[in-house]
Scaffold this motif. Sequence first.
Motif, PDB file in Angstrom:
ATOM      1  N   UNK A  34       0.815  -1.212   0.000  1.00  0.00           N
ATOM      2  CA  UNK A  34       0.000   0.000   0.000  1.00  0.00           C
ATOM      3  C   UNK A  34       0.849   1.263   0.000  1.00  0.00           C
ATOM      4  N   UNK A  35       2.161   1.103  -0.202  1.00  0.00           N
ATOM      5  CA  UNK A  35       3.047   2.273  -0.315  1.00  0.00           C
ATOM      6  C   UNK A  35       3.117   2.650  -1.784  1.00  0.00           C
ATOM      7  N   UNK A  36       2.075   3.297  -2.263  1.00  0.00           N
ATOM      8  CA  UNK A  36       1.961   3.593  -3.686  1.00  0.00           C
ATOM      9  C   UNK A  36       2.847   4.740  -4.141  1.00  0.00           C
ATOM     10  N   UNK A  37       3.470   5.434  -3.193  1.00  0.00           N
ATOM     11  CA  UNK A  37       4.422   6.479  -3.559  1.00  0.00           C
ATOM     12  C   UNK A  37       5.811   5.902  -3.806  1.00  0.00           C
ATOM     13  N   UNK A  38       6.201   4.960  -2.964  1.00  0.00           N
ATOM     14  CA  UNK A  38       7.539   4.382  -3.060  1.00  0.00           C
ATOM     15  C   UNK A  38       7.474   2.874  -2.796  1.00  0.00           C
TER      16      UNK A  38
END
Length: 212
Positions: A34-38
């Motif tokens: 769920x770390x869609x940024x990194x």
Amino acid sequence: TSAFPGEGKTSVSVNLAYTIAMNSPESKILIIDADMRSPRVSALMGYGDQKRHGLSEYLAGIDEIPNIISSVHSNLKVLLSGAQNVNTPGLIASTRMQTLMSYCDKYYDYVIIDTPPLGSVIDSAIVSKQCDGSVIVIASNEIIKEYPDANIYCFDSKRMSGSFGLLVVYALELQKEGKTFEEVIEWLENNKSRVHQMGPIDDLTFIARRGQ
């Protein structure tokens, strides 16, 4: 989650998923990036930089159903992050995320969600409200190296829930308003029991700060 980037939260998430899969072959496990940024789960689990649809596409409505894929263990499934997205709070707080969590609760025995660090964005606090508990990974040795004059404070979290992440967010806001560290700790002690209980977490939570 973790307080800062680079503390090893994704490594802990992946290794926890592998450990449960190997030691409990009858259990069904799902790990969600769920770390869609990194995102890092893909690289650590050997999927490389392959462009696969994942959580991002499902939450955005591009995919009707989540693209859950297999791993090296038959009882461990993976939902990668998908395309990087900086507007994640809206996606994570959506009804599609709630639908996904209901699906996971029905079909999996263990669901591990790797989320961004608490100190930078609010994503983890949002996700924690839909989880049974939270694990905050802290690289204590690295904190001491970076802040050699740090003091470690400990307070009883009364077996706080996934909602504990919200207290961290509130604490950061209080510091931005100019409250001293001691005032923030006092506020946490006085208000922690008012946070809705979602499930157990470790009895003790550690907070590191710079010196006096």
